[in-house]
Design an enzyme around this catalytic site. Sequence first.
Site, PDB file in Angstrom:
ATOM      1  N   ASP A   7       7.943  20.387 -10.846  1.00 20.05           N
ATOM      2  CA  ASP A   7       9.340  20.700 -11.130  1.00 20.05           C
ATOM      3  C   ASP A   7       9.462  22.203 -10.902  1.00 20.05           C
ATOM      4  O   ASP A   7       9.038  22.997 -11.736  1.00 20.05           O
ATOM      5  CB  ASP A   7       9.715  20.328 -12.565  1.00 20.05           C
ATOM      6  CG  ASP A   7      11.164  20.678 -12.877  1.00 20.05           C
ATOM      7  OD1 ASP A   7      12.041  20.445 -12.033  1.00 20.05           O
ATOM      8  OD2 ASP A   7      11.421  21.204 -13.988  1.00 20.05           O
ATOM      9  N   GLU A  67      10.458  17.922  -6.769  1.00 18.95           N
ATOM     10  CA  GLU A  67      11.883  17.641  -6.878  1.00 18.95           C
ATOM     11  C   GLU A  67      12.614  18.399  -5.779  1.00 18.95           C
ATOM     12  O   GLU A  67      12.373  19.577  -5.552  1.00 18.95           O
ATOM     13  CB  GLU A  67      12.385  18.062  -8.261  1.00 18.95           C
ATOM     14  CG  GLU A  67      13.743  17.495  -8.586  1.00 18.95           C
ATOM     15  CD  GLU A  67      14.092  17.663 -10.043  1.00 18.95           C
ATOM     16  OE1 GLU A  67      14.023  16.654 -10.770  1.00 18.95           O
ATOM     17  OE2 GLU A  67      14.436  18.780 -10.440  1.00 18.95           O
ATOM     18  N   ASP A 140      10.204  21.171 -18.529  1.00 16.33           N
ATOM     19  CA  ASP A 140       9.748  21.381 -17.152  1.00 16.33           C
ATOM     20  C   ASP A 140       8.517  20.524 -16.868  1.00 16.33           C
ATOM     21  O   ASP A 140       8.351  20.010 -15.754  1.00 16.33           O
ATOM     22  CB  ASP A 140       9.427  22.862 -16.907  1.00 16.33           C
ATOM     23  CG  ASP A 140      10.651  23.742 -17.083  1.00 16.33           C
ATOM     24  OD1 ASP A 140      11.655  23.513 -16.384  1.00 16.33           O
ATOM     25  OD2 ASP A 140      10.596  24.655 -17.922  1.00 16.33           O
TER      26      ASP A 140
END
Length: 170
Positions: A7, A67, A140
Amino acid sequence: MKVLSIDPGIRTTGFSVIEAFGPNVRLEAYGTIKPQIKDSTANRLHHIFKEINSIASRFLPQALAIEDTFYSKNAKSAMILGQARGSILIAAAHNEIPIFEYAPKKVKMSVCGNGKASKQQVSYMVCKILRLKTPPKSLDISDAMAVGLCYINQRKYDDWSNKGKNIKKI
């Protein structure tokens, strides 16, 4: 199959290493990469690059799941996030790790069944799927775990949908 999932962020980058074997998944490692806030953008990006290299060398993942960028009203924030992603992508390429990118909605849909799930819902489902006793301290990290689980789920789907395609009909 071992996946390093990310992330990305310029302040905090969450990561996890998840291993899938058959229907089972096992969390091997997780954490955050936090460059010094007072450092220049270039030094922060370099720090992220070095940390991803270190993690890749230690755990030898066969894939990197990250992501994908999302569109923000703040162009400057989106550009800085893109630079952090670039640093991570270059580290993966440097280590010859195939890269798989997933939209935030796809990650949420894969883990929660709802593309508009909250970060707290994602964290809850990640804990259930990975059988964690306590949630990670950072969203996160749970977001990174969700990206890894999305990759694993997508792999299973791809493997299933390709079954029988190489069979010759007589």
